[in-house]
Design an enzyme around this catalytic site. Structure first.
Site, PDB file in Angstrom:
ATOM      1  N   GLY A  46      35.144  29.741  38.779  1.00  0.00           N
ATOM      2  CA  GLY A  46      34.354  30.575  37.882  1.00  0.00           C
ATOM      3  C   GLY A  46      35.265  31.375  36.984  1.00  0.00           C
ATOM      4  O   GLY A  46      36.426  31.632  37.335  1.00  0.00           O
ATOM      5  N   GLN A  51      37.684  38.155  31.288  1.00  0.00           N
ATOM      6  CA  GLN A  51      38.974  37.653  31.766  1.00  0.00           C
ATOM      7  C   GLN A  51      39.767  36.961  30.660  1.00  0.00           C
ATOM      8  O   GLN A  51      40.964  36.757  30.783  1.00  0.00           O
ATOM      9  CB  GLN A  51      38.776  36.684  32.944  1.00  0.00           C
ATOM     10  CG  GLN A  51      38.208  37.373  34.190  1.00  0.00           C
ATOM     11  CD  GLN A  51      38.012  36.384  35.316  1.00  0.00           C
ATOM     12  OE1 GLN A  51      36.991  35.702  35.372  1.00  0.00           O
ATOM     13  NE2 GLN A  51      38.989  36.277  36.207  1.00  0.00           N
ATOM     14  N   CYS A  89      40.512  35.754  42.925  1.00  0.00           N
ATOM     15  CA  CYS A  89      40.168  35.973  41.517  1.00  0.00           C
ATOM     16  C   CYS A  89      41.340  35.536  40.659  1.00  0.00           C
ATOM     17  O   CYS A  89      42.487  35.853  40.965  1.00  0.00           O
ATOM     18  CB  CYS A  89      39.869  37.452  41.295  1.00  0.00           C
ATOM     19  SG  CYS A  89      39.472  37.860  39.583  1.00  0.00           S
ATOM     20  N   LEU A  90      41.053  34.819  39.584  1.00  0.00           N
ATOM     21  CA  LEU A  90      42.118  34.369  38.688  1.00  0.00           C
ATOM     22  C   LEU A  90      42.820  35.544  38.011  1.00  0.00           C
ATOM     23  O   LEU A  90      43.936  35.390  37.526  1.00  0.00           O
ATOM     24  CB  LEU A  90      41.551  33.410  37.632  1.00  0.00           C
ATOM     25  CG  LEU A  90      41.045  32.073  38.186  1.00  0.00           C
ATOM     26  CD1 LEU A  90      40.323  31.291  37.101  1.00  0.00           C
ATOM     27  CD2 LEU A  90      42.203  31.250  38.752  1.00  0.00           C
ATOM     28  N   HIS A 131      30.381  37.273  41.939  1.00  0.00           N
ATOM     29  CA  HIS A 131      31.732  37.655  41.522  1.00  0.00           C
ATOM     30  C   HIS A 131      31.832  37.706  39.997  1.00  0.00           C
ATOM     31  O   HIS A 131      32.374  38.659  39.432  1.00  0.00           O
ATOM     32  CB  HIS A 131      32.728  36.634  42.111  1.00  0.00           C
ATOM     33  CG  HIS A 131      34.150  36.863  41.746  1.00  0.00           C
ATOM     34  ND1 HIS A 131      35.113  37.246  42.658  1.00  0.00           N
ATOM     35  CD2 HIS A 131      34.799  36.741  40.564  1.00  0.00           C
ATOM     36  CE1 HIS A 131      36.279  37.360  42.042  1.00  0.00           C
ATOM     37  NE2 HIS A 131      36.124  37.048  40.773  1.00  0.00           N
ATOM     38  N   GLU A 132      31.296  36.679  39.332  1.00  0.00           N
ATOM     39  CA  GLU A 132      31.397  36.617  37.860  1.00  0.00           C
ATOM     40  C   GLU A 132      30.521  37.683  37.202  1.00  0.00           C
ATOM     41  O   GLU A 132      30.926  38.290  36.199  1.00  0.00           O
ATOM     42  CB  GLU A 132      31.015  35.232  37.348  1.00  0.00           C
ATOM     43  CG  GLU A 132      31.839  34.074  37.902  1.00  0.00           C
ATOM     44  CD  GLU A 132      33.332  34.316  37.888  1.00  0.00           C
ATOM     45  OE1 GLU A 132      33.843  35.027  36.992  1.00  0.00           O
ATOM     46  OE2 GLU A 132      34.013  33.810  38.809  1.00  0.00           O
ATOM     47  N   HIS A 135      32.292  40.851  37.175  1.00  0.00           N
ATOM     48  CA  HIS A 135      33.260  40.955  36.069  1.00  0.00           C
ATOM     49  C   HIS A 135      32.582  41.502  34.807  1.00  0.00           C
ATOM     50  O   HIS A 135      33.185  42.269  34.055  1.00  0.00           O
ATOM     51  CB  HIS A 135      33.866  39.582  35.743  1.00  0.00           C
ATOM     52  CG  HIS A 135      35.055  39.218  36.588  1.00  0.00           C
ATOM     53  ND1 HIS A 135      36.180  40.003  36.695  1.00  0.00           N
ATOM     54  CD2 HIS A 135      35.306  38.123  37.349  1.00  0.00           C
ATOM     55  CE1 HIS A 135      37.070  39.416  37.494  1.00  0.00           C
ATOM     56  NE2 HIS A 135      36.563  38.271  37.907  1.00  0.00           N
TER      57      HIS A 135
END
Ligand code: NI
Length: 182
Positions: A46, A51, A89-90, A131-132, A135
């Site tokens: 995701g 991000q 997380c990226l 999670h997204e 963000h």
């Protein structure tokens, strides 16, 4: 479109609430393609627009499917039943922590054409959507950890070579996160 640099924890855009999408134009379609390309390259399951440095309420995901999906202006209905499991997380590369999330989610929003869509998810898809969407609200999964785990995470963060760099000059190297990087 192209693979973009992923913003890292500490970048103020990651703690800023993103704006509703109001224009369903070519710019939005290009942003979604950039999110997909960058997510697949990372690889992650995701990726949310902040991000990539774009403060708009849109994310992409790829869970239980060969094709990426996306959601614009999501609104979530969360189950009371909880799951616990590893999450990453990226924007926090290399760090994974057990994170509690609702087991199921019903996410309502729009597609890139402004048409209403509903995504029902459980397990990893549910975790990913939560999670997204976090963000988009300026929340990073570290904020969701219990107090003792968060302390461990912050210590580990301070020890990473990238933490505290305002403008990282390197591309994030691929890292093995068992497909859980979000
Ligand atoms: Ni993330």
């Amino acid at each position: 479109m192209s693979i973009k640099q992923i913003r890292l924890f500490g970048d103020p855009i990651l703690t800023t609430r993103a704006q509703e999408v109001t224009s369903f134009d070519k710019e939005l379609r290009n942003l979604i393609k950039d999110l997909e390309d960058t997510m697949l390259d990372a690889p992650g399951v995701g990726l949310a627009a902040p991000q990539l440095g774009v403060s708009l309420r849109v994310f992409t995901y790829i869970v239980d499917s060969d094709e990426p999906g996306h959601l614009v202006n999501p609104v979530l209905d969360l189950s009371e039943e909880i799951q616990d499991g590893e999450e990453g997380c990226l924007s926090v590369p290399g760090l994974l922590y057990d994170t509690k999330r609702s087991l199921q989610v019903i996410a309502k929003g729009l597609n890139m054409h402004g048409e209403p869509v509903t995504i029902s998810g459980t397990d990893l898809l549910s975790r990913c959507i939560q999670h997204e969407t976090d963000h988009l609200d300026g929340i990073v999964f570290i904020d969701r950890l219990d107090t003792s785990t968060r302390k461990l995470a912050m210590k580990a963060l301070r020890e990473t070579e990238w933490f505290g760099q305002v403008q990282p000059q390197f591309k994030i190297s691929p890292h093995n996160t068992q497909g859980l990087a979000l």
